[in-house]
Each structure stands twice: as C-alpha cells, then as structure tokens.
Design a protein around this motif. Sequence first.
Motif, PDB file in Angstrom:
ATOM      1  N   GLU A 137       0.825  -1.222   0.000  1.00  0.00           N
ATOM      2  CA  GLU A 137       0.000   0.000   0.000  1.00  0.00           C
ATOM      3  C   GLU A 137       0.854   1.264   0.000  1.00  0.00           C
ATOM      4  OE1 GLU A 137      -3.637   0.004   2.349  1.00  0.00           O
ATOM      5  OE2 GLU A 137      -3.293  -2.097   2.850  1.00  0.00           O
ATOM      6  N   THR A 138       1.949   1.194  -0.743  1.00  0.00           N
ATOM      7  CA  THR A 138       2.829   2.351  -0.908  1.00  0.00           C
ATOM      8  C   THR A 138       2.766   2.809  -2.361  1.00  0.00           C
ATOM      9  OG1 THR A 138       4.305   1.531   0.818  1.00  0.00           O
ATOM     10  CG2 THR A 138       5.218   3.160  -0.698  1.00  0.00           C
ATOM     11  N   PRO A 139       2.442   4.079  -2.613  1.00  0.00           N
ATOM     12  CA  PRO A 139       2.346   4.556  -3.994  1.00  0.00           C
ATOM     13  C   PRO A 139       3.692   4.466  -4.711  1.00  0.00           C
ATOM     14  CG  PRO A 139       2.135   6.383  -2.447  1.00  0.00           C
ATOM     15  CD  PRO A 139       2.104   5.128  -1.636  1.00  0.00           C
ATOM     16  N   VAL A 140       3.628   4.210  -6.012  1.00  0.00           N
ATOM     17  CA  VAL A 140       4.814   3.900  -6.810  1.00  0.00           C
ATOM     18  C   VAL A 140       5.064   4.960  -7.872  1.00  0.00           C
ATOM     19  CG1 VAL A 140       5.738   2.272  -8.531  1.00  0.00           C
ATOM     20  CG2 VAL A 140       4.641   1.405  -6.441  1.00  0.00           C
ATOM     21  N   ILE A 141       6.336   5.348  -7.989  1.00  0.00           N
ATOM     22  CA  ILE A 141       6.824   6.130  -9.126  1.00  0.00           C
ATOM     23  C   ILE A 141       7.813   5.230  -9.858  1.00  0.00           C
ATOM     24  CG2 ILE A 141       8.147   8.147  -9.870  1.00  0.00           C
ATOM     25  CD1 ILE A 141       7.233   9.557  -7.293  1.00  0.00           C
ATOM     26  N   THR A 142       7.563   4.944 -11.117  1.00  0.00           N
ATOM     27  CA  THR A 142       8.459   4.055 -11.845  1.00  0.00           C
ATOM     28  C   THR A 142       8.564   4.469 -13.300  1.00  0.00           C
ATOM     29  OG1 THR A 142       9.046   1.719 -12.204  1.00  0.00           O
ATOM     30  CG2 THR A 142       6.718   2.306 -12.456  1.00  0.00           C
ATOM     31  N   SER A 143       9.389   3.751 -14.052  1.00  0.00           N
ATOM     32  CA  SER A 143       9.709   4.126 -15.437  1.00  0.00           C
ATOM     33  C   SER A 143       8.580   3.766 -16.393  1.00  0.00           C
ATOM     34  CB  SER A 143      10.993   3.421 -15.871  1.00  0.00           C
ATOM     35  OG  SER A 143      12.044   3.703 -14.976  1.00  0.00           O
ATOM     36  N   ASN A 144       8.508   4.531 -17.457  1.00  0.00           N
ATOM     37  CA  ASN A 144       7.495   4.289 -18.486  1.00  0.00           C
ATOM     38  C   ASN A 144       8.029   3.389 -19.594  1.00  0.00           C
ATOM     39  OD1 ASN A 144       9.277   5.997 -19.752  1.00  0.00           O
ATOM     40  ND2 ASN A 144       7.811   7.643 -20.147  1.00  0.00           N
ATOM     41  N   VAL A 145       8.988   2.506 -19.248  1.00  0.00           N
ATOM     42  CA  VAL A 145       9.638   1.652 -20.255  1.00  0.00           C
ATOM     43  C   VAL A 145       9.543   0.189 -19.851  1.00  0.00           C
ATOM     44  CG1 VAL A 145      11.276   3.451 -20.931  1.00  0.00           C
ATOM     45  CG2 VAL A 145      11.899   1.852 -19.116  1.00  0.00           C
ATOM     46  N   SER A 146       9.853  -0.687 -20.801  1.00  0.00           N
ATOM     47  CA  SER A 146       9.883  -2.151 -20.669  1.00  0.00           C
ATOM     48  C   SER A 146       8.595  -2.652 -20.026  1.00  0.00           C
ATOM     49  CB  SER A 146      11.149  -2.616 -19.934  1.00  0.00           C
ATOM     50  OG  SER A 146      11.163  -2.295 -18.572  1.00  0.00           O
ATOM     51  N   CYS A 147       8.710  -3.547 -19.047  1.00  0.00           N
ATOM     52  CA  CYS A 147       7.522  -4.181 -18.468  1.00  0.00           C
ATOM     53  C   CYS A 147       6.962  -3.402 -17.290  1.00  0.00           C
ATOM     54  CB  CYS A 147       7.899  -5.575 -17.979  1.00  0.00           C
ATOM     55  SG  CYS A 147       9.102  -5.462 -16.638  1.00  0.00           S
ATOM     56  N   LEU A 148       7.584  -2.299 -16.915  1.00  0.00           N
ATOM     57  CA  LEU A 148       7.209  -1.657 -15.651  1.00  0.00           C
ATOM     58  C   LEU A 148       5.765  -1.160 -15.621  1.00  0.00           C
ATOM     59  CD1 LEU A 148      10.679  -0.124 -14.938  1.00  0.00           C
ATOM     60  CD2 LEU A 148       9.512  -1.843 -13.543  1.00  0.00           C
ATOM     61  N   PRO A 149       5.203  -0.663 -16.717  1.00  0.00           N
ATOM     62  CA  PRO A 149       3.767  -0.353 -16.685  1.00  0.00           C
ATOM     63  C   PRO A 149       2.888  -1.597 -16.488  1.00  0.00           C
ATOM     64  CG  PRO A 149       4.848   0.906 -18.416  1.00  0.00           C
ATOM     65  CD  PRO A 149       5.858  -0.088 -17.908  1.00  0.00           C
ATOM     66  N   GLU A 150       3.365  -2.769 -16.926  1.00  0.00           N
ATOM     67  CA  GLU A 150       2.638  -4.020 -16.663  1.00  0.00           C
ATOM     68  C   GLU A 150       2.563  -4.280 -15.170  1.00  0.00           C
ATOM     69  OE1 GLU A 150       3.469  -7.675 -19.043  1.00  0.00           O
ATOM     70  OE2 GLU A 150       4.958  -6.409 -20.024  1.00  0.00           O
ATOM     71  N   ALA A 151       3.686  -4.063 -14.484  1.00  0.00           N
ATOM     72  CA  ALA A 151       3.747  -4.325 -13.046  1.00  0.00           C
ATOM     73  C   ALA A 151       3.072  -3.217 -12.239  1.00  0.00           C
ATOM     74  CB  ALA A 151       5.212  -4.467 -12.609  1.00  0.00           C
ATOM     75  N   GLY A 152       3.202  -1.972 -12.685  1.00  0.00           N
ATOM     76  CA  GLY A 152       2.728  -0.840 -11.901  1.00  0.00           C
ATOM     77  C   GLY A 152       1.248  -0.549 -12.022  1.00  0.00           C
ATOM     78  N   GLY A 153       0.652  -0.916 -13.180  1.00  0.00           N
ATOM     79  CA  GLY A 153      -0.771  -0.675 -13.354  1.00  0.00           C
ATOM     80  C   GLY A 153      -1.103   0.773 -13.660  1.00  0.00           C
ATOM     81  N   PRO A 154      -2.389   1.087 -13.796  1.00  0.00           N
ATOM     82  CA  PRO A 154      -2.806   2.413 -14.274  1.00  0.00           C
ATOM     83  C   PRO A 154      -2.612   3.560 -13.281  1.00  0.00           C
ATOM     84  CG  PRO A 154      -4.719   1.074 -13.724  1.00  0.00           C
ATOM     85  CD  PRO A 154      -3.539   0.175 -13.632  1.00  0.00           C
ATOM     86  N   ASP A 155      -2.391   3.247 -12.007  1.00  0.00           N
ATOM     87  CA  ASP A 155      -2.340   4.321 -11.015  1.00  0.00           C
ATOM     88  C   ASP A 155      -0.959   4.554 -10.412  1.00  0.00           C
ATOM     89  OD1 ASP A 155      -5.229   5.328 -10.630  1.00  0.00           O
ATOM     90  OD2 ASP A 155      -5.406   3.152 -10.723  1.00  0.00           O
ATOM     91  N   ALA A 156       0.062   3.894 -10.945  1.00  0.00           N
ATOM     92  CA  ALA A 156       1.430   4.288 -10.606  1.00  0.00           C
ATOM     93  C   ALA A 156       1.725   5.591 -11.344  1.00  0.00           C
ATOM     94  CB  ALA A 156       2.422   3.207 -11.008  1.00  0.00           C
ATOM     95  N   ALA A 157       2.708   6.342 -10.859  1.00  0.00           N
ATOM     96  CA  ALA A 157       3.149   7.552 -11.550  1.00  0.00           C
ATOM     97  C   ALA A 157       4.353   7.174 -12.413  1.00  0.00           C
ATOM     98  CB  ALA A 157       3.531   8.632 -10.550  1.00  0.00           C
ATOM     99  N   TYR A 158       4.309   7.528 -13.696  1.00  0.00           N
ATOM    100  CA  TYR A 158       5.356   7.102 -14.626  1.00  0.00           C
ATOM    101  C   TYR A 158       6.246   8.261 -15.029  1.00  0.00           C
ATOM    102  CZ  TYR A 158       2.882   2.742 -14.700  1.00  0.00           C
ATOM    103  OH  TYR A 158       2.305   1.565 -14.292  1.00  0.00           O
TER     104      TYR A 158
END
Length: 367
Positions: free
Chosen positions: A290-311
């Motif tokens: 339950e910790t909000p995520v900021i991650t990269s907009n590349v490779s598989c990371l949007p798959e792992a982060g989902g629509p509500d991570a910050a990219y």
Amino acid sequence: MKISYDGKRFFNNSSGLGNYSRDLVRIVATYFPENDYVLINENQTEKGKEIVALPQVSFVETSKGSWSRQLKMGKDAQLINADIFHGLSGELPLIWKESPIKKIVTIHDLIFMRFPQYYSFFDRKIHFWKFKKAVEQADLIIAISDQTKRDIIQYLKVPEEKIRVIYQGCHHAFKENQSEEFLTSTKEKYNLPKRFILNVGTIEERKNLLNIVKAINGTKIPLVVIGKKTKYFNKVKKYLVKNKLENQVQFLENVSIEELAAIYKLADLFVYPSLFEGFGIPVIEALFSETPVITSNVSCLPEAGGPDAAYIDPTNFEDIKAKISFLWNNESERKRRARKGVQFVQKFKDESIAKEMMNAYQSLLKN
C-alpha cells in the motif's frame, strides 16, 4: 502428476531467481497438493527448508559427476518418472533418456541482449547459447511478462504460440499486516526518518539510482536505499559527497524479508526509475504494501505498476523530481494511488499465479 524442478536457484540464490523458484514451488504445492513436486540439485541448503518440509514436496540429489546439472539432472528426473521437468531460470539439461517427459523453461529477461554493455563478451555468448538451447528443447516457454515474451520472439526467434505469459508474484511477507509494534521496532532499529522515499534493488547502473539522488538534490526529502552495492555505488557516492547529500540518503543492507516488508509500509513513496526490467518485483512488493509507486514508463514496468502508478522518463531526473515533489506534498493523492494500486495488484496473488501455472502443466500433458 509428478513435476520436477531444477533446484539450483531454489537452494543457492537468496534473491531474484531464488525467490521466484521458492515462491513458485510453494504456491503450486499449497494450492494443488494432489501432485508430487520434486526439487533436484547437488545438495540441500537452509534456503527453502520450510517448503521442502511440505508433505507433497521432496528433494532428490543429482547423480554425481562433473557437469551433473547439464548432463545428469534431466535423466534423474526421468528415473523418478516425472511427467514434467521445469527449468526455473532459463536453462534445461542437455542430455535426456528416451523415456517421455515434458520440458518447460521460464525465461525472466534477455537484458544481456538489450544492454550488452553491462556484460562481458564471454558472458553474453554463454547466456545466449544456454537460452537458445533451452527454448529449442522446451515444449513450453514461460515468460514472466509480455515484455519478456516480445524479447524471446525477437532475439531467440521463437514462435509466439510456444510462449505463455505467467506473471511472478512476490514473497507472502509483503501481503501480511505487520503489527504496529513490529513497524515501530523496525523503524527504530534502522533509525529511519519520520518520512522518507524508498528505493530497493541492486545498486547498479541499470537500476538508475543516481537519477533519484539528482532528483532530491535541492530538496529536504530523505531517501532510504536497500540493495547490494556494486562498482556503480562509487559513482553515486561521489555525487552525494560533491553535493553534500550524505546525510539525506541512507543505505541499508542485510535487511530481513520481514523488515523489508515493514520498511515498504513505512515509506511515503517507492521510487524505481530502472532503465529496463524483465518484470520488476519491487514494484509489486510496494503495491502490496500500500505504498504509492513512481516508476519508469519503459519495458515491463507499466505491466507491473498498473494504471495508477506515476510514470517517469528514467533518463530525465527533472521529471523524476517533479513526480516526487507532487506526491510528497499531496497526501490525498498518495492515498488514492495506494488504494487503487492494492486493487490492481491482486492479479499477482498466489492463487491466481498457481492456477495459471497448473493450467500450463495440465495443458502440456494433454498434448
């Protein structure tokens, strides 16, 4: 059904491939106890001892001799009449008997092809040869993300119908609710700041820690980093010293899995600007925590982060700084993203992954 596994990473690796191996065997054995699960390796270690203790999980020692993993492990699986052999880390034995056995291999990533500069010429050649032999022998290939599936098709020239995407989960510690007492004791043990952002992973160039450090330069936002240090750490340290940031960044090592889960929960934000991942387990760990995520907009990371991570663009530290500052100063938005993230990450729960893997095993035996 009797399923045998290459137990090398299960018994010998403390993170990464070891965690994948232990988690996979644990969850299929837990949700499908009617089958037999056999780990094959040269020896047992303390790692995964509680999983091998399950009544439906057993250990078989590989036949003695040099190159036993490559030359004898497959035949050992056939000698115990296993229906399936699953190579958990991109490799399969080279030698087999004529007796029937289905072969599966999990491919985690092909980073050595995408980022050859991080590997020696010799290592690249060995990795490619092993992976190529494995996918040729395999009746089925498990890719841990759509990104990895695309890379297998591109670099190893495998037909798409031979590949099935089954995501990874993460250790059950991240899905548990630790007590307030444990959270407090962990915070005190490591002398953590009242508020902080967190980064977890090996401190290497591909993980891109330096751009987080650049992003917090000129702010008073504390950063906690948990991961094994490599030569790249010296580059980060040099920047910290030059910009007088040593007291703003705290490095931790040898943190237990339970303490790591607690630290995720204590963090305001999890920041993971990796340049490339096969999947990105720390992102899943943060979402379960339950910790909000900021991650990269590349490779598989949007798959792992989902629509509500910050990219973010991982190469642009100003973009990272803007996203950190926005969420650091906006509690309601942090809570919203955390809440949505927990809903999204349920697709990576143990039961879902176990069912998908068992479907793969069963469908293979029907063919």
